[in-house]
Design a protein around this motif. Structure first.
Motif, PDB file in Angstrom:
ATOM      1  N   ARG A  18       0.840  -1.199   0.000  1.00  0.00           N
ATOM      2  CA  ARG A  18       0.000   0.000   0.000  1.00  0.00           C
ATOM      3  C   ARG A  18       0.872   1.244   0.000  1.00  0.00           C
ATOM      4  O   ARG A  18       2.081   1.175  -0.012  1.00  0.00           O
ATOM      5  N   GLY A  19       0.238   2.384   0.046  1.00  0.00           N
ATOM      6  CA  GLY A  19       0.980   3.630   0.117  1.00  0.00           C
ATOM      7  C   GLY A  19       1.677   3.961  -1.178  1.00  0.00           C
ATOM      8  O   GLY A  19       1.058   4.023  -2.229  1.00  0.00           O
ATOM      9  N   CYS A  20       2.984   4.145  -1.123  1.00  0.00           N
ATOM     10  CA  CYS A  20       3.726   4.567  -2.311  1.00  0.00           C
ATOM     11  C   CYS A  20       3.877   3.440  -3.328  1.00  0.00           C
ATOM     12  O   CYS A  20       4.352   3.671  -4.432  1.00  0.00           O
ATOM     13  N   ASP A  21       3.487   2.214  -2.988  1.00  0.00           N
ATOM     14  CA  ASP A  21       3.588   1.102  -3.924  1.00  0.00           C
ATOM     15  C   ASP A  21       2.377   0.995  -4.848  1.00  0.00           C
ATOM     16  O   ASP A  21       2.301   0.075  -5.646  1.00  0.00           O
ATOM     17  N   LEU A  22       1.430   1.917  -4.738  1.00  0.00           N
ATOM     18  CA  LEU A  22       0.266   1.875  -5.615  1.00  0.00           C
ATOM     19  C   LEU A  22       0.697   2.180  -7.045  1.00  0.00           C
ATOM     20  O   LEU A  22       1.562   3.018  -7.289  1.00  0.00           O
ATOM     21  N   PRO A  23       0.087   1.493  -8.020  1.00  0.00           N
ATOM     22  CA  PRO A  23       0.515   1.672  -9.409  1.00  0.00           C
ATOM     23  C   PRO A  23       0.016   2.967 -10.040  1.00  0.00           C
ATOM     24  O   PRO A  23      -0.950   3.567  -9.582  1.00  0.00           O
ATOM     25  N   THR A  24       0.689   3.354 -11.099  1.00  0.00           N
ATOM     26  CA  THR A  24       0.224   4.440 -11.950  1.00  0.00           C
ATOM     27  C   THR A  24      -0.021   3.848 -13.334  1.00  0.00           C
ATOM     28  O   THR A  24       0.587   2.850 -13.710  1.00  0.00           O
ATOM     29  N   CYS A  25      -0.908   4.454 -14.067  1.00  0.00           N
ATOM     30  CA  CYS A  25      -1.250   3.979 -15.402  1.00  0.00           C
ATOM     31  C   CYS A  25      -0.038   4.098 -16.319  1.00  0.00           C
ATOM     32  O   CYS A  25       0.632   5.134 -16.358  1.00  0.00           O
ATOM     33  N   LEU A  26       0.231   3.047 -17.075  1.00  0.00           N
ATOM     34  CA  LEU A  26       1.361   3.052 -17.998  1.00  0.00           C
ATOM     35  C   LEU A  26       1.083   3.869 -19.257  1.00  0.00           C
ATOM     36  O   LEU A  26       1.995   4.215 -19.994  1.00  0.00           O
ATOM     37  N   CYS A  28      -1.366   6.843 -19.352  1.00  0.00           N
ATOM     38  CA  CYS A  28      -1.572   8.279 -19.091  1.00  0.00           C
ATOM     39  C   CYS A  28      -0.919   8.766 -17.798  1.00  0.00           C
ATOM     40  O   CYS A  28      -1.012   9.945 -17.480  1.00  0.00           O
ATOM     41  N   ALA A  29      -0.300   7.872 -17.029  1.00  0.00           N
ATOM     42  CA  ALA A  29       0.419   8.200 -15.790  1.00  0.00           C
ATOM     43  C   ALA A  29      -0.491   8.666 -14.653  1.00  0.00           C
ATOM     44  O   ALA A  29      -0.017   9.221 -13.678  1.00  0.00           O
ATOM     45  N   ASP A  30      -1.793   8.434 -14.764  1.00  0.00           N
ATOM     46  CA  ASP A  30      -2.708   8.767 -13.673  1.00  0.00           C
ATOM     47  C   ASP A  30      -2.482   7.782 -12.530  1.00  0.00           C
ATOM     48  O   ASP A  30      -2.175   6.611 -12.748  1.00  0.00           O
ATOM     49  N   SER A  31      -2.613   8.238 -11.294  1.00  0.00           N
ATOM     50  CA  SER A  31      -2.428   7.344 -10.154  1.00  0.00           C
ATOM     51  C   SER A  31      -3.715   6.555  -9.891  1.00  0.00           C
ATOM     52  O   SER A  31      -4.820   7.025 -10.161  1.00  0.00           O
ATOM     53  N   CYS A  52      -7.664   1.957 -15.268  1.00  0.00           N
ATOM     54  CA  CYS A  52      -7.498   3.403 -15.152  1.00  0.00           C
ATOM     55  C   CYS A  52      -8.834   4.102 -15.387  1.00  0.00           C
ATOM     56  O   CYS A  52      -9.491   3.869 -16.411  1.00  0.00           O
ATOM     57  N   ASP A  53      -9.224   4.973 -14.464  1.00  0.00           N
ATOM     58  CA  ASP A  53     -10.469   5.731 -14.607  1.00  0.00           C
ATOM     59  C   ASP A  53     -10.366   6.793 -15.701  1.00  0.00           C
ATOM     60  O   ASP A  53     -11.363   7.200 -16.275  1.00  0.00           O
ATOM     61  N   THR A  54      -9.157   7.230 -15.998  1.00  0.00           N
ATOM     62  CA  THR A  54      -8.964   8.289 -16.979  1.00  0.00           C
ATOM     63  C   THR A  54      -8.989   7.781 -18.419  1.00  0.00           C
ATOM     64  O   THR A  54      -9.714   8.304 -19.257  1.00  0.00           O
ATOM     65  N   CYS A  55      -8.206   6.713 -18.712  1.00  0.00           N
ATOM     66  CA  CYS A  55      -8.096   6.277 -20.116  1.00  0.00           C
ATOM     67  C   CYS A  55      -8.631   4.868 -20.372  1.00  0.00           C
ATOM     68  O   CYS A  55      -8.723   4.448 -21.517  1.00  0.00           O
TER      69      CYS A  55
END
Length: 71
Positions: A18-26, A28-31, A52-55
């Motif tokens: 958890r915490g800083c280990d959460l992924p980001t989208c490959l 669009c880079a959204d968290s 990803c909720d964004t893309c």
């Protein structure tokens, strides 16, 4: 928009992913804050499904967990 899915294997540096280990989208880079689903696979391996909720890009991660012997 159709989602693309792939499986990413990870080895957690800490027992709690958890915490800083959460992924980001490959794409669009959204968290990403929470996985859509999780499943216990086998031999202490848990798979998480992320979208990803964004893309709409989707992927799965696998995490090995250690069992602690209780005495």
């Amino acid at each position: 928009m159709a989602a693309i899915a792939e499986v990413l294997s990870t080895i957690a540096s800490r027992p709690d992913p958890r915490g800083c280990d959460l992924p980001t989208c490959l794409v669009c880079a959204d968290s990403m804050v929470a996985a859509e689903a999780s499943a216990y696979l086998h031999d202490n391996v848990i798979s998480y499904l992320w979208t990803c909720d964004t893309c709409g890009y989707g992927f799965a991660t696998k995490h090995s967990i250690k069992t602690i012997a209780c005495n």
